[in-house]
Design a protein around this motif. Structure first.
Motif, PDB file in Angstrom:
ATOM      1  N   ASP A 240       0.898  -1.422  -0.026  1.00  0.00           N
ATOM      2  CA  ASP A 240       0.037  -0.005  -0.044  1.00  0.00           C
ATOM      3  C   ASP A 240       0.741   1.209  -0.194  1.00  0.00           C
ATOM      4  O   ASP A 240       0.741   2.169  -0.758  1.00  0.00           O
ATOM      5  CB  ASP A 240      -0.848  -0.171   1.345  1.00  0.00           C
ATOM      6  CG  ASP A 240      -1.726  -1.267   1.443  1.00  0.00           C
ATOM      7  OD1 ASP A 240      -1.896  -2.014   0.462  1.00  0.00           O
ATOM      8  OD2 ASP A 240      -2.123  -1.533   2.473  1.00  0.00           O
ATOM      9  N   ILE A 241       1.841   1.179   0.694  1.00  0.00           N
ATOM     10  CA  ILE A 241       2.877   2.396   0.760  1.00  0.00           C
ATOM     11  C   ILE A 241       3.772   2.645  -0.431  1.00  0.00           C
ATOM     12  O   ILE A 241       3.673   3.603  -1.034  1.00  0.00           O
ATOM     13  CB  ILE A 241       3.964   2.150   1.873  1.00  0.00           C
ATOM     14  CG1 ILE A 241       3.139   2.235   3.341  1.00  0.00           C
ATOM     15  CG2 ILE A 241       4.877   3.162   1.942  1.00  0.00           C
ATOM     16  CD1 ILE A 241       3.761   1.760   4.528  1.00  0.00           C
ATOM     17  N   PHE A 242       3.950   1.443  -1.036  1.00  0.00           N
ATOM     18  CA  PHE A 242       4.656   1.505  -2.510  1.00  0.00           C
ATOM     19  C   PHE A 242       3.360   2.320  -3.117  1.00  0.00           C
ATOM     20  O   PHE A 242       4.014   3.010  -4.289  1.00  0.00           O
ATOM     21  CB  PHE A 242       4.866   0.226  -2.996  1.00  0.00           C
ATOM     22  CG  PHE A 242       5.361   0.082  -4.248  1.00  0.00           C
ATOM     23  CD1 PHE A 242       6.805  -0.298  -4.252  1.00  0.00           C
ATOM     24  CD2 PHE A 242       4.828   0.169  -5.458  1.00  0.00           C
ATOM     25  CE1 PHE A 242       7.365  -0.437  -5.805  1.00  0.00           C
ATOM     26  CE2 PHE A 242       5.279   0.235  -6.705  1.00  0.00           C
ATOM     27  CZ  PHE A 242       6.828  -0.020  -6.810  1.00  0.00           C
ATOM     28  N   HIS A 243       2.009   2.154  -3.294  1.00  0.00           N
ATOM     29  CA  HIS A 243       1.338   2.712  -4.406  1.00  0.00           C
ATOM     30  C   HIS A 243       1.082   4.158  -3.911  1.00  0.00           C
ATOM     31  O   HIS A 243       1.064   4.873  -4.921  1.00  0.00           O
ATOM     32  CB  HIS A 243      -0.006   2.003  -4.205  1.00  0.00           C
ATOM     33  CG  HIS A 243       0.017   0.698  -5.011  1.00  0.00           C
ATOM     34  ND1 HIS A 243       0.206  -0.577  -4.670  1.00  0.00           N
ATOM     35  CD2 HIS A 243      -0.452   0.382  -6.207  1.00  0.00           C
ATOM     36  CE1 HIS A 243       0.363  -1.555  -5.551  1.00  0.00           C
ATOM     37  NE2 HIS A 243      -0.212  -0.980  -6.595  1.00  0.00           N
ATOM     38  N   GLY A 244       0.960   4.590  -2.705  1.00  0.00           N
ATOM     39  CA  GLY A 244       1.006   5.789  -2.226  1.00  0.00           C
ATOM     40  C   GLY A 244       2.012   6.646  -2.621  1.00  0.00           C
ATOM     41  O   GLY A 244       1.915   7.710  -3.061  1.00  0.00           O
ATOM     42  N   ALA A 245       3.280   6.016  -2.397  1.00  0.00           N
ATOM     43  CA  ALA A 245       4.417   6.775  -2.852  1.00  0.00           C
ATOM     44  C   ALA A 245       4.616   7.005  -4.272  1.00  0.00           C
ATOM     45  O   ALA A 245       4.997   7.880  -4.775  1.00  0.00           O
ATOM     46  CB  ALA A 245       5.735   6.068  -2.045  1.00  0.00           C
ATOM     47  N   PHE A 246       4.350   5.724  -5.127  1.00  0.00           N
ATOM     48  CA  PHE A 246       4.325   6.153  -6.478  1.00  0.00           C
ATOM     49  C   PHE A 246       3.422   7.165  -7.092  1.00  0.00           C
ATOM     50  O   PHE A 246       3.794   7.848  -7.764  1.00  0.00           O
ATOM     51  CB  PHE A 246       3.763   4.466  -7.341  1.00  0.00           C
ATOM     52  CG  PHE A 246       3.699   4.861  -8.594  1.00  0.00           C
ATOM     53  CD1 PHE A 246       4.736   4.678  -9.533  1.00  0.00           C
ATOM     54  CD2 PHE A 246       2.693   4.983  -9.264  1.00  0.00           C
ATOM     55  CE1 PHE A 246       4.774   4.897 -10.913  1.00  0.00           C
ATOM     56  CE2 PHE A 246       2.266   5.007 -10.422  1.00  0.00           C
ATOM     57  CZ  PHE A 246       3.575   5.118 -11.486  1.00  0.00           C
TER      58      PHE A 246
END
Length: 282
Positions: A240-246
């Motif tokens: 989820d953090i990967f997606h928010g950061a992307f």
């Protein structure tokens, strides 16, 4: 400031960190416990806001009660604007039980037994509110189906967070400009997923593979981003953090590969701390 709308799942995570998973019919003492709002869309929205963006979360957020208050307090703390799409007064925030191991960083998740909200609030113009990007996560199907045409006509990029393949996954793929999926999402691996995307006219995609890094494709180009070596404490919410950061990096730069690299670093950093918020204080 970049503005993004995250459409999807919000839950309350009941978390326990243990040294190792207990054997069958046994007990183990937790190293740490917490109760914290979670869910793929909520965690991505919090990450986007933490990095400096303006995040809006369209999700079924329940009604009065201690968990409802906990969730709204958390969103206020991280400057995420909540948009409760559910009109069902009996709907309650789903509960997920999460057990993570310190020895390996593996986790086990038990999801709530309840169903998604199907009685929706009337929110005219929600998708015309000047967002730079929309992310979908395969949840809130009734909302996505009602607003399918508006999502399809959205002028900015629509990102798909695909964790695992579901009966309705192809519906979401048809709405996506950039699907970013886990290796468990599509049987057959990257080549098979590339063929699926090509058939749907999708030119950009990425597949996350945990400790084996990220594979990406952009038109005729394909590449790989190596996973970073980290001391893993907890992998909860890393995707989820990967997606928010992307989403934040892509809004800021429009550079697909650079945004994936930024997301890769943020997700790896999050694994150094317990839970989905610990890395934000380190």
């Amino acid at each position: 400031m970049s503005r993004a709308l995250f459409v999807g799942r919000s839950v309350i995570d009941l978390t326990s960190l243990v040294e190792d998973f207990p054997a069958s019919d046994s007990k183990v003492k937790a190293l740490a416990n917490d109760v914290i709002p979670g869910g793929s869309a909520l965690n991505a929205a919090v990450t986007f806001a933490h990095l400096g963006g303006e995040a809006h979360l369209a999700s079924s957020l329940g009604n009065d009660g201690p968990f409802h208050s906990l969730l709204y307090d958390d969103l206020r703390r991280y400057d995420v604007t909540p948009i409760n799409i559910c009109a069902d007064s009996k709907y309650r925030i789903p509960i997920s039980t999460v057990i993570s191991t310190r020895s390996s960083g593996d986790r086990m998740i038990i999801n709530d037994s309840g169903e998604e909200c199907i009685h929706l609030r009337d929110l005219p113009g929600l998708l015309d509110a000047g967002y730079d990007l929309i992310q979908l996560d395969q949840y809130e199907r009734a909302f996505v189906r009602r607003h399918r045409d508006a999502i399809r006509d959205f002028k900015g990029p629509v990102i798909l967070d695909g964790g695992s393949w579901k009966e309705w996954s192809r519906e979401y793929l048809r709405l996506a400009d950039i699907p970013i999926v886990s290796e468990h999402f599509y049987a057959g691996g990257p080549d098979a997923f590339a063929a699926e995307c090509a058939a749907l006219g999708i030119e950009r995609w990425a597949m996350t593979r945990g400790s084996r890094g990220v594979i990406w494709q952009d038109g005729a180009r394909r590449g790989e981003i190596q996973a970073l070596e980290v001391h893993v404490v907890d992998t909860l919410g890393a995707g989820d953090i990967f997606h928010g950061a992307f989403c934040h990096a892509f809004c800021e730069t429009s550079d697909f590969v650079a945004a994936l690299e930024r997301a890769n670093r943020c997700a790896a950093h999050s694994c150094n701390a317990l839970g989905t918020r610990g890395h934000m204080n380190s």
